[in-house]
Design an enzyme around this catalytic site. Structure first.
Site, PDB file in Angstrom:
ATOM      1  N   VAL A  34       0.811  -1.216   0.000  1.00 16.75           N
ATOM      2  CA  VAL A  34       0.000   0.000   0.000  1.00 16.75           C
ATOM      3  C   VAL A  34       0.849   1.272   0.000  1.00 16.75           C
ATOM      4  CG1 VAL A  34      -2.183  -0.916   0.894  1.00 16.75           C
ATOM      5  CG2 VAL A  34      -0.407  -0.240   2.478  1.00 16.75           C
ATOM      6  N   GLN A  35       2.015   1.255   0.672  1.00 19.72           N
ATOM      7  CA  GLN A  35       2.855   2.460   0.658  1.00 19.72           C
ATOM      8  C   GLN A  35       3.562   2.634  -0.682  1.00 19.72           C
ATOM      9  OE1 GLN A  35       3.112   5.144   2.473  1.00 19.72           O
ATOM     10  NE2 GLN A  35       1.694   4.390   4.022  1.00 19.72           N
ATOM     11  N   ASP A  63       8.675  -4.993   6.113  1.00 20.34           N
ATOM     12  CA  ASP A  63       9.852  -4.880   6.985  1.00 20.34           C
ATOM     13  C   ASP A  63      10.639  -6.190   7.011  1.00 20.34           C
ATOM     14  OD1 ASP A  63       9.541  -2.092   7.873  1.00 20.34           O
ATOM     15  OD2 ASP A  63       7.649  -2.823   8.666  1.00 20.34           O
ATOM     16  N   HIS A  74       9.808   3.715   7.613  1.00 23.41           N
ATOM     17  CA  HIS A  74       9.696   3.170   8.974  1.00 23.41           C
ATOM     18  C   HIS A  74      11.120   3.042   9.527  1.00 23.41           C
ATOM     19  CE1 HIS A  74       7.678   1.359  12.232  1.00 23.41           C
ATOM     20  NE2 HIS A  74       7.419   0.156  11.775  1.00 23.41           N
ATOM     21  N   ASP A 109       5.374   4.368  16.377  1.00 21.09           N
ATOM     22  CA  ASP A 109       4.553   3.712  15.350  1.00 21.09           C
ATOM     23  C   ASP A 109       4.104   2.310  15.789  1.00 21.09           C
ATOM     24  OD1 ASP A 109       3.766   4.080  12.324  1.00 21.09           O
ATOM     25  OD2 ASP A 109       4.425   2.008  12.563  1.00 21.09           O
ATOM     26  N   GLU A 114       0.081   1.451  16.436  1.00 13.74           N
ATOM     27  CA  GLU A 114      -0.702   0.477  15.640  1.00 13.74           C
ATOM     28  C   GLU A 114      -1.126  -0.727  16.478  1.00 13.74           C
ATOM     29  OE1 GLU A 114       2.195   0.050  12.594  1.00 13.74           O
ATOM     30  OE2 GLU A 114       3.228  -1.623  13.537  1.00 13.74           O
ATOM     31  N   GLU A 138     -24.254   0.442  18.484  1.00 17.22           N
ATOM     32  CA  GLU A 138     -23.849   1.152  19.706  1.00 17.22           C
ATOM     33  C   GLU A 138     -22.337   1.105  19.920  1.00 17.22           C
ATOM     34  OE1 GLU A 138     -24.812   3.809  21.979  1.00 17.22           O
ATOM     35  OE2 GLU A 138     -26.588   2.784  21.224  1.00 17.22           O
ATOM     36  N   SER A 160     -25.706  14.464  24.517  1.00 17.17           N
ATOM     37  CA  SER A 160     -26.600  14.921  25.594  1.00 17.17           C
ATOM     38  C   SER A 160     -25.822  15.174  26.887  1.00 17.17           C
ATOM     39  CB  SER A 160     -27.660  13.860  25.855  1.00 17.17           C
ATOM     40  OG  SER A 160     -27.033  12.698  26.390  1.00 17.17           O
TER      41      SER A 160
HETATM   42  N1  LIG Z   1       0.992   0.039   5.208  1.00 13.98           N
HETATM   43  C1  LIG Z   1       1.094   1.317   5.460  1.00 13.98           C
HETATM   44  O1  LIG Z   1       0.201   2.079   5.153  1.00 13.98           O
HETATM   45  C2  LIG Z   1       2.353   1.882   6.086  1.00 13.98           C
HETATM   46  C3  LIG Z   1       2.307   3.160   6.677  1.00 13.98           C
HETATM   47  C4  LIG Z   1       3.500   3.765   7.087  1.00 13.98           C
HETATM   48  C5  LIG Z   1       4.692   3.071   6.927  1.00 13.98           C
HETATM   49  N2  LIG Z   1       4.690   1.805   6.412  1.00 13.98           N
HETATM   50  C6  LIG Z   1       5.992   1.139   6.208  1.00 13.98           C
HETATM   51  O2  LIG Z   1       6.246   1.168   4.798  1.00 13.98           O
HETATM   52  C7  LIG Z   1       6.956  -0.005   4.388  1.00 13.98           C
HETATM   53  C8  LIG Z   1       6.152  -0.775   3.351  1.00 13.98           C
HETATM   54  O3  LIG Z   1       4.926  -1.154   3.964  1.00 13.98           O
HETATM   55  P1  LIG Z   1       3.675  -1.729   3.144  1.00 13.98           P
HETATM   56  O4  LIG Z   1       2.566  -1.893   4.139  1.00 13.98           O
HETATM   57  O5  LIG Z   1       3.454  -0.927   1.929  1.00 13.98           O
HETATM   58  O6  LIG Z   1       4.265  -3.103   2.713  1.00 13.98           O
HETATM   59  P2  LIG Z   1       3.852  -4.623   2.999  1.00 13.98           P
HETATM   60  O7  LIG Z   1       4.204  -4.996   4.385  1.00 13.98           O
HETATM   61  O8  LIG Z   1       2.452  -4.829   2.559  1.00 13.98           O
HETATM   62  O9  LIG Z   1       4.857  -5.334   1.967  1.00 13.98           O
HETATM   63  C9  LIG Z   1       5.081  -4.778   0.666  1.00 13.98           C
HETATM   64  C10 LIG Z   1       5.485  -5.804  -0.323  1.00 13.98           C
HETATM   65  O10 LIG Z   1       6.756  -6.368  -0.010  1.00 13.98           O
HETATM   66  C11 LIG Z   1       6.860  -7.537  -0.770  1.00 13.98           C
HETATM   67  N3  LIG Z   1       7.812  -8.455  -0.134  1.00 13.98           N
HETATM   68  C12 LIG Z   1       7.686  -9.054   1.063  1.00 13.98           C
HETATM   69  N4  LIG Z   1       8.745  -9.844   1.288  1.00 13.98           N
HETATM   70  C13 LIG Z   1       9.562  -9.723   0.217  1.00 13.98           C
HETATM   71  C14 LIG Z   1      10.817 -10.288  -0.128  1.00 13.98           C
HETATM   72  N5  LIG Z   1      11.424 -11.137   0.692  1.00 13.98           N
HETATM   73  N6  LIG Z   1      11.374  -9.931  -1.310  1.00 13.98           N
HETATM   74  C15 LIG Z   1      10.751  -9.075  -2.117  1.00 13.98           C
HETATM   75  N7  LIG Z   1       9.541  -8.507  -1.853  1.00 13.98           N
HETATM   76  C16 LIG Z   1       8.971  -8.832  -0.692  1.00 13.98           C
HETATM   77  C17 LIG Z   1       5.462  -8.143  -0.793  1.00 13.98           C
HETATM   78  O11 LIG Z   1       5.199  -8.609  -2.077  1.00 13.98           O
HETATM   79  C18 LIG Z   1       4.534  -6.995  -0.383  1.00 13.98           C
HETATM   80  O12 LIG Z   1       3.544  -6.701  -1.326  1.00 13.98           O
HETATM   81  C19 LIG Z   1       7.207  -0.787   5.686  1.00 13.98           C
HETATM   82  O13 LIG Z   1       8.427  -0.359   6.203  1.00 13.98           O
HETATM   83  C20 LIG Z   1       6.061  -0.330   6.594  1.00 13.98           C
HETATM   84  O14 LIG Z   1       6.332  -0.504   7.963  1.00 13.98           O
HETATM   85  C21 LIG Z   1       3.568   1.205   5.980  1.00 13.98           C
HETATM   86  C1  LIG Z   2      -0.986   2.617   8.746  1.00 12.81           C
HETATM   87  C2  LIG Z   2      -0.143   2.434   9.999  1.00 12.81           C
HETATM   88  C3  LIG Z   2      -0.857   1.541  10.990  1.00 12.81           C
HETATM   89  O1  LIG Z   2       0.013   3.714  10.590  1.00 12.81           O
HETATM   90  C4  LIG Z   2       1.305   1.955   9.670  1.00 12.81           C
HETATM   91  O2  LIG Z   2       2.124   2.196  10.773  1.00 12.81           O
HETATM   92  C5  LIG Z   2       1.460   0.523   9.212  1.00 12.81           C
HETATM   93  O3  LIG Z   2       2.395  -0.136   9.683  1.00 12.81           O
HETATM   94  O4  LIG Z   2       0.707   0.078   8.337  1.00 12.81           O
HETATM   95 MG   LIG Z   3       3.515   0.766  11.222  1.00 18.18          MG
HETATM   96 MG   LIG Z   4       1.887   4.049  11.417  1.00 16.86          MG
END
Ligand SMILES: NC(=O)c1ccc[n+]([C@@H]2O[C@H](COP(=O)([O-])OP(=O)(O)OC[C@H]3O[C@@H](n4cnc5c(N)ncnc54)[C@H](O)[C@@H]3O)[C@@H](O)[C@H]2O)c1
Ligand SMILES: CC(C)(O)[C@@H](O)C(=O)O
Ligand SMILES: [Mg+2]
Ligand SMILES: [Mg+2]
Length: 351
Positions: free
Chosen positions: A40-41, A100, A124, A208, A212, A244, A270
């Protein structure tokens, strides 16, 4: 730049107006930003940067689910979409947005591509701070920077498209080129942040992981579930218990908190509700504070990251996560949620 002043505590907020498009272009115009990972990031940040006119390429495992999604989003194999190592080789800024656990796994393959003058970007502090567990120790002759959106990557993208923003923290962890700060801040705005505030990698990852596991995700679900279970045990219907506990919170009261704070939400309920909430909130605070202290300790000692790396490095981690999420979806409370949401008039009109 604006000051956030609370009592004696003063912080600086870097805003979009501090980094207008021309300034971002002058700082990042000659850079190739290689985004590794399309979770998603990776997806949200890369699409926002592309829309902001930066030269962005994506690095992924070919034939992965992310690769298919990247194709759908218009990334072109051989032009803007590459296998991970090829993208890392081409990028002058590498946004390390694998999971991670994936960052630990891929690190030995990434390291040879981190040549002098490049920038390594994280969202992160996990990999850097717990380097004894991850092995991630960047070479000294590159910049190491961090921008961590304080929200889901899905909303990073959604808010950007709506002209809004998600606030992010930023860290200049290592400045080898003398340009680390400007690279970091220009990227922070280009990915769609609302405003940026400065922190350290250690503070980012501690807060963080606490947030979470706590109020944002873990604690809120635990608290909701406890109330739902009590209401159901006392004979209330699923729909009454869900309304609720969850529906009223997300649809009516939380938007009021978002608009003008807790006192404003209270003021719009209220006098009966106000009296009750003011009498009971301290009991909930006192009951949960020891759990938050236990949680912070578990983060500080590295127990949380150890468990995360262990679970998310297993080959079947996805299958297991999906099973756990399905168990939630199949539980009575969230089946009640499906039924209640389907009855929202705006959803019925869309059918
Ligand atoms: N999810 C969030 O909204 C969010 C918010 C803030 C920070 N972060 C940080 O951003 C970074 C990415 O998070 P995310 O939630 O987008 O990612 P995620 O945890 O969903 O993983 C992203 C992608 O990494 C790939 N992956 C996993 N293991 C792998 C490997 N061994 N080799 C190659 N690819 C591999 C997977 O295909 C996965 O789609 C992390 O450091 C996370 O902590 C995430
Ligand atoms: C979106 C969050 C919870 O803030 C992030 O820290 C994550 O790891 O996905
Ligand atoms: Mg986090
Ligand atoms: Mg966070």
């Amino acid at each position: 730049m604006k000051e956030i002043r609370i009592n004696d505590f003063v912080e600086q907020a870097v805003e979009r107006s501090d980094y207008p498009p021309e300034k971002i272009k002058s700082i990042l115009g000659n850079e190739t930003v290689a985004v590794l990972g399309y979770g998603v990031q990776g997806r949200g940040q890369s699409l926002n940067m592309r829309d902001n006119g930066l030269k962005v390429i994506i690095g992924l495992r070919p034939n992965s689910a992310g690769w298919a999604l990247a194709l759908e989003d218009g990334w072109v194999p051989g032009k803007t979409l590459f296998p991970l190592e090829e993208a890392a080789e081409k990028g002058t800024i590498i946004q390390y947005l694998l999971s991670d656990a994936g960052q630990k796994d891929f690190w030995p393959k990434l390291k040879p591509h981190l040549t002098a003058g490049k920038a390594l970007y994280f969202s992160h502090g996990f990999s850097l701070v717990y380097h004894d567990q991850t092995g991630v120790i960047p070479p000294k002759d590159i910049d190491v920077i961090l921008v961590a959106p304080k929200g889901s990557g899905t909303t990073v993208r959604k808010h950007f498209l709506e002209g809004r923003g998600i606030n992010s923290s930023f860290v200049v962890h290592q400045d080898a080129t003398g340009r680390a700060r400007e690279r970091c801040l220009a990227l922070g705005i280009a990915i769609g942040s609302g405003y940026l505030f400065e922190t350290t990698a250690r503070k980012e990852v501690f807060s963080d992981l606490t947030g979470e596991r706590g109020v944002l995700m873990g604690a809120i679900y635990g608290l909701w579930l406890a109330q739902y279970e009590v209401l159901r045990a006392k004979g209330h219907s699923p729909s009454e218990a869900f309304n609720e506990t969850v529906e009223e919170a997300t649809q009516s009261l939380y938007p009021l908190i978002a608009e003008k704070g807790m006192d404003w939400m209270y003021a719009n309920c209220s006098t009966t509700a106000q009296r009750g909430a003011l009498d009971w909130f301290t009991k909930f605070r006192d009951a949960s504070k020891p759990v938050f202290e236990q949680l912070y300790h578990s983060v500080e000692t590295g127990e949380e990251t150890r468990r995360t790396l262990e679970a998310n490095s297993r080959p079947d981690y996805r299958v297991n996560l999906e099973k756990e999420l399905k168990a939630i979806a199949d539980s009575e409370m969230w089946r009640a949620g499906v039924a209640v949401r389907a009855l929202r008039p705006e959803r019925q009109e869309k059918k």
